[in-house]
Write a protein that holds these residues in place. Structure first.
Motif, PDB file in Angstrom:
ATOM      1  N   UNK A  55     -50.799  39.906   1.076  1.00 53.45           N
ATOM      2  CA  UNK A  55     -52.228  40.038   0.763  1.00 53.45           C
ATOM      3  C   UNK A  55     -53.076  39.263   1.767  1.00 53.45           C
ATOM      4  N   UNK A  56     -52.614  38.077   2.137  1.00 57.26           N
ATOM      5  CA  UNK A  56     -53.335  37.290   3.152  1.00 57.26           C
ATOM      6  C   UNK A  56     -53.416  38.043   4.467  1.00 57.26           C
ATOM      7  N   UNK A  57     -52.293  38.657   4.854  1.00 50.30           N
ATOM      8  CA  UNK A  57     -52.288  39.422   6.108  1.00 50.30           C
ATOM      9  C   UNK A  57     -53.250  40.599   6.032  1.00 50.30           C
ATOM     10  N   UNK A  58     -53.260  41.295   4.897  1.00 51.94           N
ATOM     11  CA  UNK A  58     -54.156  42.442   4.737  1.00 51.94           C
ATOM     12  C   UNK A  58     -55.621  42.002   4.740  1.00 51.94           C
ATOM     13  N   UNK A  59     -55.916  40.901   4.066  1.00 52.13           N
ATOM     14  CA  UNK A  59     -57.297  40.394   4.032  1.00 52.13           C
ATOM     15  C   UNK A  59     -57.755  40.023   5.437  1.00 52.13           C
ATOM     16  N   UNK A  60     -56.898  39.312   6.165  1.00 47.68           N
ATOM     17  CA  UNK A  60     -57.309  38.886   7.504  1.00 47.68           C
ATOM     18  C   UNK A  60     -57.494  40.074   8.448  1.00 47.68           C
ATOM     19  N   UNK A  61     -56.762  41.128   8.217  1.00 47.05           N
ATOM     20  CA  UNK A  61     -56.840  42.281   9.109  1.00 47.05           C
ATOM     21  C   UNK A  61     -57.977  43.238   8.731  1.00 47.05           C
ATOM     22  N   UNK A  62     -58.179  43.459   7.444  1.00 44.97           N
ATOM     23  CA  UNK A  62     -59.113  44.500   7.016  1.00 44.97           C
ATOM     24  C   UNK A  62     -60.432  43.968   6.455  1.00 44.97           C
ATOM     25  N   UNK A  63     -60.663  42.672   6.470  1.00 51.87           N
ATOM     26  CA  UNK A  63     -61.914  42.140   5.941  1.00 51.87           C
ATOM     27  C   UNK A  63     -63.074  42.690   6.767  1.00 51.87           C
ATOM     28  N   UNK A  64     -64.119  43.201   6.113  1.00 51.70           N
ATOM     29  CA  UNK A  64     -65.170  43.939   6.831  1.00 51.70           C
ATOM     30  C   UNK A  64     -66.208  43.063   7.532  1.00 51.70           C
ATOM     31  N   UNK A  65     -65.772  42.065   8.232  1.00 52.04           N
ATOM     32  CA  UNK A  65     -66.693  41.234   9.014  1.00 52.04           C
ATOM     33  C   UNK A  65     -66.206  41.294  10.460  1.00 52.04           C
ATOM     34  N   UNK A  66     -67.121  41.465  11.422  1.00 52.78           N
ATOM     35  CA  UNK A  66     -66.693  41.560  12.818  1.00 52.78           C
ATOM     36  C   UNK A  66     -66.041  40.257  13.309  1.00 52.78           C
ATOM     37  N   UNK A  68     -66.071  37.744  15.800  1.00 52.68           N
ATOM     38  CA  UNK A  68     -66.433  36.331  15.990  1.00 52.68           C
ATOM     39  C   UNK A  68     -66.852  35.645  14.693  1.00 52.68           C
ATOM     40  N   UNK A  69     -67.396  36.406  13.761  1.00 46.66           N
ATOM     41  CA  UNK A  69     -67.889  35.795  12.524  1.00 46.66           C
ATOM     42  C   UNK A  69     -66.773  35.534  11.510  1.00 46.66           C
ATOM     43  N   UNK A  70     -65.615  36.177  11.659  1.00 48.86           N
ATOM     44  CA  UNK A  70     -64.548  36.010  10.672  1.00 48.86           C
ATOM     45  C   UNK A  70     -63.492  34.976  11.076  1.00 48.86           C
ATOM     46  N   UNK A  71     -63.769  34.195  12.103  1.00 51.24           N
ATOM     47  CA  UNK A  71     -62.799  33.194  12.567  1.00 51.24           C
ATOM     48  C   UNK A  71     -62.439  32.187  11.468  1.00 51.24           C
ATOM     49  N   UNK A  72     -63.391  31.648  10.702  1.00 52.54           N
ATOM     50  CA  UNK A  72     -62.976  30.725   9.617  1.00 52.54           C
ATOM     51  C   UNK A  72     -62.046  31.392   8.597  1.00 52.54           C
ATOM     52  N   UNK A  73     -62.313  32.652   8.265  1.00 48.68           N
ATOM     53  CA  UNK A  73     -61.444  33.382   7.343  1.00 48.68           C
ATOM     54  C   UNK A  73     -60.049  33.546   7.946  1.00 48.68           C
ATOM     55  N   UNK A  74     -59.990  33.887   9.227  1.00 52.56           N
ATOM     56  CA  UNK A  74     -58.694  34.047   9.890  1.00 52.56           C
ATOM     57  C   UNK A  74     -57.910  32.736   9.882  1.00 52.56           C
ATOM     58  N   UNK A  75     -58.581  31.640  10.134  1.00 53.90           N
ATOM     59  CA  UNK A  75     -57.912  30.331  10.133  1.00 53.90           C
ATOM     60  C   UNK A  75     -57.349  30.027   8.749  1.00 53.90           C
TER      61      UNK A  75
END
Length: 172
Positions: A55-66, A68-75
């Motif tokens: 689920x973490x992998x799917x969220x990090x890959x498909x989260x609908x934020x472009x 540069x803005x999703x770097x904190x989520x990716x971390x």
């Protein structure tokens, strides 16, 4: 497709993993036939951790934020994925070890069976852990196969049943 019980089971006796899998499956079958319930608690925990990691992998890959803005989520996802993977590795290496089954407590007592194929000696080793003690049964792999590599299920089941009888004696 018919059940495997009706056919001769053959395995490449030079493939230690195939032999161990065949033996482990039959140990579980004998334990179930003896009326013991097998605890699925550790399996369910590992399954839940695996689903969480995916689920973490799917969220990090498909989260609908472009990007540069999703770097904190990716971390956060990467760190949590690392922790989840480490927890799974810990369970497998330090909690389960060689354990193939744990029974549901019966009258407050449960037991675990661990197995190993000692390849240099061609032995199959069954260890039963109960009340802090361990009972070890070790037999040559050749005892359970004909010259044509047909598995001698009855002999193997008898040896496992003897191990389970030792368990009853230890509990009483």
């Amino acid at each position: 497709m018919g059940k495997k019980d009706n056919k001769d089971e053959k395995v490449n006796v030079y493939d230690a993993n195939a032999v161990k899998q065949l033996f482990d499956d039959n140990v579980i079958e004998v334990v179930k036939k003896n009326g013991k319930q097998i605890s699925e608690q550790i399996t369910n925990i590992k399954f839940g951790l695996g689903i969480f990691g995916c689920s973490l992998a799917a969220i990090s890959h498909f989260f609908p934020v472009p990007f540069p803005e999703n770097i904190p989520l990716l971390i956060v996802c990467v760190v949590l994925y690392f922790i989840t993977s480490a927890a799974l590795q810990y369970i497998t290496d330090y909690k389960e070890k060689d354990i193939i089954l744990t029974t549901v407590p019966d009258n407050g007592v449960s037991f675990q069976i661990g197995t190993d194929v000692v390849t240099k000696e061609n032995n199959y080793e069954m260890r039963l852990y109960i009340n802090g003690e361990s009972i070890v049964h070790s037999h040559h792999i050749g005892k359970y196969f004909t010259e044509e590599a047909t598995f001698l299920k009855e002999i193997f089941h008898n040896d496992v049943s003897i191990l389970l009888l030792d368990t009853k004696e230890k509990r009483n």
